[in-house]
Design a protein around this motif. Structure first.
Motif, PDB file in Angstrom:
ATOM      1  N   ALA A  70       0.960  -1.257  -0.048  1.00  0.00           N
ATOM      2  CA  ALA A  70      -0.004   0.113  -0.162  1.00  0.00           C
ATOM      3  C   ALA A  70       0.854   1.141  -0.049  1.00  0.00           C
ATOM      4  CB  ALA A  70      -0.949  -0.254   1.221  1.00  0.00           C
ATOM      5  N   LYS A  71       0.499   2.054  -0.937  1.00  0.00           N
ATOM      6  CA  LYS A  71       1.249   3.572  -0.837  1.00  0.00           C
ATOM      7  C   LYS A  71       0.100   4.517  -0.565  1.00  0.00           C
ATOM      8  CE  LYS A  71       4.651   2.004  -4.182  1.00  0.00           C
ATOM      9  NZ  LYS A  71       4.357   0.639  -4.547  1.00  0.00           N
ATOM     10  N   VAL A  72       0.259   5.272   0.486  1.00  0.00           N
ATOM     11  CA  VAL A  72      -0.543   6.191   0.778  1.00  0.00           C
ATOM     12  C   VAL A  72      -0.062   7.688   0.509  1.00  0.00           C
ATOM     13  CG1 VAL A  72      -1.827   7.337   2.979  1.00  0.00           C
ATOM     14  CG2 VAL A  72      -1.032   4.680   3.007  1.00  0.00           C
ATOM     15  N   TYR A  73      -0.888   8.661  -0.065  1.00  0.00           N
ATOM     16  CA  TYR A  73      -0.785   9.733  -0.761  1.00  0.00           C
ATOM     17  C   TYR A  73      -1.827  10.745   0.012  1.00  0.00           C
ATOM     18  CZ  TYR A  73       1.669   7.337  -4.435  1.00  0.00           C
ATOM     19  OH  TYR A  73       2.488   6.537  -5.063  1.00  0.00           O
ATOM     20  N   LEU A  74      -1.456  11.967   0.228  1.00  0.00           N
ATOM     21  CA  LEU A  74      -2.236  13.083   0.495  1.00  0.00           C
ATOM     22  C   LEU A  74      -2.394  14.036  -0.801  1.00  0.00           C
ATOM     23  CD1 LEU A  74      -1.127  13.854   4.024  1.00  0.00           C
ATOM     24  CD2 LEU A  74      -3.311  13.016   3.505  1.00  0.00           C
ATOM     25  N   ALA A  75      -3.482  14.212  -1.498  1.00  0.00           N
ATOM     26  CA  ALA A  75      -3.481  15.088  -2.531  1.00  0.00           C
ATOM     27  C   ALA A  75      -4.367  16.415  -2.039  1.00  0.00           C
ATOM     28  CB  ALA A  75      -4.301  14.213  -3.706  1.00  0.00           C
ATOM     29  N   GLN A  76      -3.824  17.630  -2.433  1.00  0.00           N
ATOM     30  CA  GLN A  76      -4.568  18.618  -2.559  1.00  0.00           C
ATOM     31  C   GLN A  76      -5.277  18.738  -3.934  1.00  0.00           C
ATOM     32  OE1 GLN A  76      -2.488  22.300  -2.087  1.00  0.00           O
ATOM     33  NE2 GLN A  76      -4.368  23.396  -1.267  1.00  0.00           N
ATOM     34  N   ASN A 118       7.696  25.028  -1.766  1.00  0.00           N
ATOM     35  CA  ASN A 118       8.217  25.997  -2.486  1.00  0.00           C
ATOM     36  C   ASN A 118       8.359  25.511  -3.787  1.00  0.00           C
ATOM     37  OD1 ASN A 118       9.759  28.105  -2.690  1.00  0.00           O
ATOM     38  ND2 ASN A 118      11.709  27.553  -1.868  1.00  0.00           N
ATOM     39  N   PRO A 119       7.907  26.130  -4.878  1.00  0.00           N
ATOM     40  CA  PRO A 119       7.117  27.245  -4.679  1.00  0.00           C
ATOM     41  C   PRO A 119       5.612  27.002  -4.381  1.00  0.00           C
ATOM     42  CG  PRO A 119       7.198  26.725  -6.782  1.00  0.00           C
ATOM     43  CD  PRO A 119       8.077  25.758  -5.996  1.00  0.00           C
ATOM     44  N   PRO A 120       4.838  27.995  -3.843  1.00  0.00           N
ATOM     45  CA  PRO A 120       3.358  27.645  -3.120  1.00  0.00           C
ATOM     46  C   PRO A 120       2.735  27.234  -4.285  1.00  0.00           C
ATOM     47  CG  PRO A 120       4.113  29.670  -2.421  1.00  0.00           C
ATOM     48  CD  PRO A 120       5.139  29.280  -3.337  1.00  0.00           C
ATOM     49  N   VAL A 121       1.655  26.391  -4.041  1.00  0.00           N
ATOM     50  CA  VAL A 121       0.473  25.944  -5.300  1.00  0.00           C
ATOM     51  C   VAL A 121      -0.216  27.377  -5.188  1.00  0.00           C
ATOM     52  CG1 VAL A 121      -1.814  25.043  -5.305  1.00  0.00           C
ATOM     53  CG2 VAL A 121       0.248  23.693  -3.988  1.00  0.00           C
ATOM     54  N   ARG A 122      -0.318  27.387  -6.461  1.00  0.00           N
ATOM     55  CA  ARG A 122      -1.091  28.800  -7.309  1.00  0.00           C
ATOM     56  C   ARG A 122      -2.514  28.834  -6.216  1.00  0.00           C
ATOM     57  NH1 ARG A 122      -2.867  26.206 -11.700  1.00  0.00           N
ATOM     58  NH2 ARG A 122      -4.950  25.904 -11.176  1.00  0.00           N
ATOM     59  N   TYR A 123      -2.870  30.024  -5.789  1.00  0.00           N
ATOM     60  CA  TYR A 123      -3.729  30.363  -4.959  1.00  0.00           C
ATOM     61  C   TYR A 123      -4.892  31.033  -5.770  1.00  0.00           C
ATOM     62  CZ  TYR A 123      -7.451  32.445  -1.571  1.00  0.00           C
ATOM     63  OH  TYR A 123      -8.466  32.792  -0.976  1.00  0.00           O
TER      64      TYR A 123
END
Length: 181
Positions: A70-76, A118-123
């Protein structure tokens, strides 16, 4: 046998040698431990847990999808992910290279321990984002990104937090530790 856990930063290749004409960092910029090689990959624009070892059999076992670690990811993701999208991810979706296996998928809050990218996700003020935790037992090229886009919620940021029993824990980007075997 040596096994390292590394928190691969954004814009770092999962290899020790640079690519021609690429400004991306490599593992050699962060890891000064001779004889280890990555067990699997993370894309340049993905972050998080990358395992490295000097044991070829262990490397194959960790990286090969037939072992179903199992590979666990967090995705925004872009948008407020909904129950229908999560259900589709859990059931498996059909991508251009065929159907995916069923996956663990649940909406989660942004982790309070997560470092700034870094760099931040585009807001974008008019487009909300949300977080989903995905657990996969296969490893296709850019699979998480393709799956979330398929259900209408493109991935903006992707962090792998676990591979089988190995966890990212408190490693900061660019840090690594030896795992006692």
């Amino acid at each position: 046998m040596t096994l390292l856990a590394f928190n691969k930063p954004f814009n770092c290749l999962s290899q020790f040698t640079p690519e021609p004409d690429s400004p991306a960092a490599t593992l050699a910029d962060w890891i000064d431990f001779p004889g280890v090689y990555p067990a699997g990959r993370l894309d340049r624009d993905s972050e998080g847990l990358l395992l490295l070892t000097d044991d070829g059999r262990l490397q194959a076992r960790l990286a090969d999808p037939k072992h179903k670690l199992a590979k666990v990811y967090l995705a925004q993701v872009e948008g407020e992910i909904d129950a229908a999208a999560l259900a589709a991810l859990r059931a498996g979706v059909t991508l251009k290279d065929g159907p995916t296996r069923s996956a663990g998928a649940e909406r989660v809050e942004e982790p309070d321990w997560l470092w700034p990218r870094n760099p931040p996700v585009r807001y974008r003020k008019s487009v909300p984002t949300s977080w989903v935790q995905l657990t996969l037992r296969e490893g296709r090229n850019r699979q998480v990104r393709r799956m979330t886009a398929h259900v209408g919620f493109p991935t903006l940021r992707l962090v792998r937090v676990a591979v089988g029993p190995y966890r990212l824990d408190d490693l900061r980007p660019g840090e690594w530790r030896v795992i006692d075997g």
